[in-house]
Design an enzyme around this catalytic site. Sequence first.
Site, PDB file in Angstrom:
ATOM      1  N   LYS A  73      -6.112  -1.981  10.383  1.00 32.25           N
ATOM      2  CA  LYS A  73      -7.613  -2.046  10.910  1.00 32.25           C
ATOM      3  C   LYS A  73      -7.351  -2.354  12.073  1.00 32.25           C
ATOM      4  CE  LYS A  73      -6.025  -3.885   7.529  1.00 32.25           C
ATOM      5  NZ  LYS A  73      -5.876  -3.464   6.236  1.00 32.25           N
ATOM      6  N   GLU A  98     -10.223   5.988   6.540  1.00 35.54           N
ATOM      7  CA  GLU A  98     -10.514   5.973   4.962  1.00 35.54           C
ATOM      8  C   GLU A  98     -10.074   4.601   4.548  1.00 35.54           C
ATOM      9  OE1 GLU A  98     -13.461   7.322   4.276  1.00 35.54           O
ATOM     10  OE2 GLU A  98     -13.487   5.102   3.991  1.00 35.54           O
ATOM     11  N   LYS A 108     -11.889  -4.745  10.926  1.00 32.43           N
ATOM     12  CA  LYS A 108     -13.080  -3.677  10.449  1.00 32.43           C
ATOM     13  C   LYS A 108     -14.149  -3.718  11.098  1.00 32.43           C
ATOM     14  CE  LYS A 108      -9.962  -4.746   6.456  1.00 32.43           C
ATOM     15  NZ  LYS A 108      -9.961  -5.782   5.317  1.00 32.43           N
ATOM     16  N   GLY A 149      -5.871  -4.799  -2.790  1.00 33.25           N
ATOM     17  CA  GLY A 149      -5.013  -4.607  -3.526  1.00 33.25           C
ATOM     18  C   GLY A 149      -3.939  -2.636  -3.358  1.00 33.25           C
ATOM     19  N   VAL A 196       0.813  -1.493  -0.140  1.00 32.43           N
ATOM     20  CA  VAL A 196      -0.280   0.407  -0.277  1.00 32.43           C
ATOM     21  C   VAL A 196       0.636   1.232   0.214  1.00 32.43           C
ATOM     22  CG1 VAL A 196      -1.873   1.309   1.204  1.00 32.43           C
ATOM     23  CG2 VAL A 196      -1.757  -1.624   0.989  1.00 32.43           C
ATOM     24  N   ARG A 198      12.257  -0.762   6.647  1.00 29.71           N
ATOM     25  CA  ARG A 198      12.246  -1.924   7.137  1.00 29.71           C
ATOM     26  C   ARG A 198      13.728  -2.336   7.076  1.00 29.71           C
ATOM     27  NH1 ARG A 198       8.376  -2.812  11.215  1.00 29.71           N
ATOM     28  NH2 ARG A 198       6.797  -3.441  10.594  1.00 29.71           N
ATOM     29  N   ARG A 209      15.909  -3.509   0.216  1.00 27.41           N
ATOM     30  CA  ARG A 209      14.645  -4.498  -0.029  1.00 27.41           C
ATOM     31  C   ARG A 209      14.735  -4.057  -1.828  1.00 27.41           C
ATOM     32  NH1 ARG A 209       9.382  -5.040   2.221  1.00 27.41           N
ATOM     33  NH2 ARG A 209       8.084  -4.898   0.263  1.00 27.41           N
TER      34      ARG A 209
HETATM   35  N1  HSE Z   1      -6.286  -8.619   3.766  1.00 29.86           N
HETATM   36  C1  HSE Z   1      -6.824  -7.620   3.572  1.00 29.86           C
HETATM   37  C2  HSE Z   1      -8.417  -8.262   3.018  1.00 29.86           C
HETATM   38  C3  HSE Z   1      -6.677  -6.170   2.544  1.00 29.86           C
HETATM   39  O1  HSE Z   1      -7.429  -9.444   2.286  1.00 29.86           O
HETATM   40  O2  HSE Z   1      -9.007  -7.361   2.600  1.00 29.86           O
HETATM   41  C4  HSE Z   1      -7.064  -4.820   3.399  1.00 29.86           C
HETATM   42  O3  HSE Z   1      -7.772  -4.834   5.087  1.00 29.86           O
END
Ligand code: HSE
Length: 438
Positions: free
Chosen positions: A111, A135, A211, A309, A20, A51, A55
Site C-alpha cells: 500500500k 487486492e 490504504k 495476518g 504474507v 533477502r 534465514r
Molecule cells: N500492518 C497492517 C495492519 C497489515 O496492521 O493492518 C495489513 O496491511
Amino acid sequence: MAHPTTARSIQIGLAGLGNVGAGVYKNLDTNRNLILQRTGADLRVKRVAVRSLTRPRDVEVPADQLTTDWRELVADPEIEVIVELIGGIDEAAELVCAALRAGKRVVSGNKALLAERGQELFALAEECGMPIYFEAAVAGGIPIIQVLQEGLVGNHIVSIHGIINGTCNYILSRMSQAGLGYAEALQEAQEKGYAEADPTLDVSGWDAAHKAIILASLSYGFWIPADRVSVEGVQKVDREDIEFARRLGYTIKLMSVIRADEQGRVEVRTQPSMIPLNHVLAGVSGSFNAVLVHGDVVGETLFYGRGAGQDPTSSSVISDLCEAAAAVIHGPRPNGFVPHGLYGSPKPIEETVSRYYLRVTVEDRPGVVAQVATILGARQIGISSIIQPEDWDTEKEVTSLVLMLHDAQLGEVRAALAELQELDCVRAEPVMLRVEIL
Ligand code: HSE
C-alpha cells in the site's frame, strides 16, 4: 465437481517470502486443486526471491527455487506473473516497473508503494498493457478493491469509514478491553504477525492512510498527494480518554474517513476518533477490519474480516493471482472500471467538519469553565455537553474538563485550542479527538 479438460500452467515469480509471502506459498499449495478446478489454472511458484538464503522460514522452499536477486524472476521468460511482497518503496517500484516492462502481470500488496507512486505505476501499466492487481493492499482479507471496482461500480461513493489497520485496532482493543498499556499491546500485535516490518508505519497511522489514499483513488478517481491527507496515529491515545469515551457512550478507533462534500472536494483523513458504542463498527475488535461504504444507489454496505495476518492477506493475493491467470488464459476482462480518471480534488483539511471531544487539564477554581466556554463561543463552536469529574488531583490541584462539541471546522477548533493553551488556568496541552457520526 467438473474438472477442466486441460489445465493451463501459470508460472509465478514470488518476490518476498516474509509473513504474507510464506502464506501465499503455503496456501497456493494447500488449495491448488480447488483453484485448478475453479479456474482451469495450475498456479505454480517457479522462483522465489528472498533477502537471505539462510534465514529460517515458515515454509520450506526447495533451494533451487530460491534466489537473492528478483531480477532473475523478471528475466525468466516462463514467468508470467510477478508477486511483489518485498515492501518498502524504491526497490519495490523498480521491481514493479521492470516486471511491467518485461510484459509480466504484477500482483502487489504494497500500500505504501501504490499510495506514494501509484499515479506513475498505473500509467506505466497502461503503457505496457499489463495490469497491476492490488487486492491485498487494503484491509487484508476483505475483498474491498473488487467491491469498489465491480460490486459498487454503478454508485457515486458518498463516504467510506474504515477501520483498516489491524495493528492499531488490536492495540486499542486490548487497551480498552484488557486494560493493557500501549507498549504491551503493540508487542502482542507484533508477535501475532499483524504489524508491518517497521511498526511505526502502523502506529503513526500511515499504513491506514496509505490504504485510504488507495480507496479514495478508486472512489473519486484521483491520487490525492500524501501531503494533502491528514494523519494521526495511536501513540498518543491515553487510557484516560478511553475511559471518558466509555462514560460518554463511545469507543476510540483508528478511523479512516474518505468523503466528498457538495462541491465534490474530497477529505481523506486518518486519526483516532470516538464512535458511538451502539454502532456496529464499535464491535470491530482485535485485528479485524471493517469498511463501511455508503453509495448513492445502494445505501450503506459493510465489509468485515481480518485485516492483517498471514492467511487472510494471502487469500487476497491468491485472488489476484487467479484474476491474473484468467487474464492470461482468456484475455483481459474489461470490467468497465477506470480507476484513475483524475476527476476528484482534495479538500483542505482545515475546512473539514466533525464533532469533537476535548479534554482540557485545568485548575479547579471559579471562572475556569467560563473562560474556556468564552474562547469556544467566540469562534461559534457550540458545546453539547460538559463533564468535570469530582475525582480531581488533590496534589496538583488540577482537574479534567471534558467537553463534547457540535459540528465545527477543524481550523476553528485548532485555533481555539491554541488560545486555550495560552490561558493561565490551562495546565497541559488539551486533548482533542474527532467524534464521528456514522
Ligand atoms: N500492518 C497492517 C495492519 C497489515 O496492521 O493492518 C495489513 O496491511
